[in-house]
Design an enzyme around this catalytic site. Structure first.
Site, PDB file in Angstrom:
ATOM      1  CE  LYS A  13      21.496  58.142  63.960  1.00 57.67           C
ATOM      2  NZ  LYS A  13      22.106  58.642  65.216  1.00 57.67           N
ATOM      3  NE  ARG A  87      27.006  59.783  60.755  1.00 58.52           N
ATOM      4  CZ  ARG A  87      26.578  58.725  61.442  1.00 58.52           C
ATOM      5  NH1 ARG A  87      25.892  57.792  60.848  1.00 58.52           N
ATOM      6  NH2 ARG A  87      26.824  58.625  62.719  1.00 58.52           N
ATOM      7  NE  ARG A 126      25.663  53.186  71.190  1.00 61.32           N
ATOM      8  CZ  ARG A 126      25.543  53.973  70.116  1.00 61.32           C
ATOM      9  NH1 ARG A 126      24.367  54.090  69.518  1.00 61.32           N
ATOM     10  NH2 ARG A 126      26.571  54.644  69.674  1.00 61.32           N
ATOM     11  NE  ARG A 160      29.107  52.141  67.903  1.00 64.46           N
ATOM     12  CZ  ARG A 160      28.344  53.011  67.280  1.00 64.46           C
ATOM     13  NH1 ARG A 160      27.048  52.783  67.154  1.00 64.46           N
ATOM     14  NH2 ARG A 160      28.845  54.116  66.794  1.00 64.46           N
ATOM     15  NE  ARG A 171      30.187  58.314  67.450  1.00 62.08           N
ATOM     16  CZ  ARG A 171      29.956  57.520  68.506  1.00 62.08           C
ATOM     17  NH1 ARG A 171      30.880  57.339  69.424  1.00 62.08           N
ATOM     18  NH2 ARG A 171      28.795  56.930  68.631  1.00 62.08           N
TER      19      ARG A 171
END
Ligand code: ADP
Ligand code: ADP
Ligand code: ZN
Length: 214
Positions: A13, A87, A126, A160, A171
């Site tokens: 996203k 969400r 990431r 992160r 998550r």
């Protein structure tokens, strides 16, 4: 055009939103980025959400709806890309009300579909530029060899704290329990478009552009 990018953590996203900001002058509204900013600047709210985010739980609807409300007023350029919001169904209905108040409407909700195993690989690899937010991946989009961000030249790559396996598992559960019902909701509103998020970044970009230009 105002659109939502919908998909589990790691679906792409943020990567796709940033591209649309650059090529189309759209505005990216990422509640994840806003919450991380609040956390880093040590505001009251930021301190309250820090633990929740580290665990990979969702922050309360009231907080994120409040963040979005503030942003819908101003100049929203060529349109808004909602990234990581809504969400929950409650957030989705609140968004509808806020948009109505501003005389705005949603044009499409784009689902990025990616299998769970691939999400784990994406999250594990990431990193982002601490200065401009450019998103990298150890395998599919490596940091430049000279150690400088290809977009802004800064040498400040970050990972992160919540991009670890345990938080990610949580998550994903949150996504399936609380966010995936939105797929049915937006399908019923005739807004849902599906994109194969497993394709290469450029191919996903082209699919999204085709939807926006249709
Ligand atoms: P990802 O890029 O992995 O999908 P985000 O950056 O969107 O993650 O969100 C990071 C965290 O911020 C979430 O795990 C959650 O704790 C919180 N968060 C972000 N957006 C929302 C939202 N719309 N509602 C509730 N919590 C949110
Ligand atoms: P999200 O915002 O949905 O959590 P990101 O845009 O941060 O997802 O992407 C997660 C990771 O996957 C990043 O490291 C990014 O570089 C990588 N990535 C994004 N899209 C693709 C793709 N289509 N193919 C391969 N890797 C991708
Ligand atoms: Zn950068």
């Amino acid at each position: 055009m105002n659109i939502i990018l919908l998909g589990p953590p790691g679906a792409g996203k943020g990567t796709q939103a940033r591209h649309l900001v650059e090529t189309r002058g759209m505005v990216q509204l990422s509640t994840g980025d806003m919450l991380r900013e609040a956390k880093d600047s040590g505001t009251d709210m930021g301190n309250r959400v820090a633990e929740v985010m580290a665990r990979g739980d969702l922050v309360t609807d009231e907080i994120v709806i409040g963040l979005i409300r503030e942003k819908l007023h101003g100049d929203t350029g060529a349109g808004i890309i909602f990234d990581g919001f809504p969400r929950t169904l409650k957030q989705a209905t609140a968004l509808k009300e806020l948009m109505d108040e501003e005389g705005k409407s949603l044009d499409a909700v784009i689902e990025l579909r990616v299998r769970d195993e691939v999400l784990v690989e994406r999250i594990a690899g990431r990193s982002t530029c601490g200065n401009c937010g450019e998103v990298y991946h150890d395998v599919t989009k490596p940091q430049p060899a000279d150690g400088k961000c290809e977009r802004c030249g800064a040498a400040d790559f970050r990972r992160r704290a919540d991009d670890n396996e345990e938080s990610l598992r949580n998550r994903l559960m949150e996504y399936y329990k609380k966010t995936s019902p939105l797929l049915g909701y937006y399908y019923a509103h005739d807004l849902l478009k599906r994109v194969d998020g497993l394709a290469e970044i450029k191919v996903v970009q082209a699919s999204i552009e085709a939807i926006l230009d249709a």
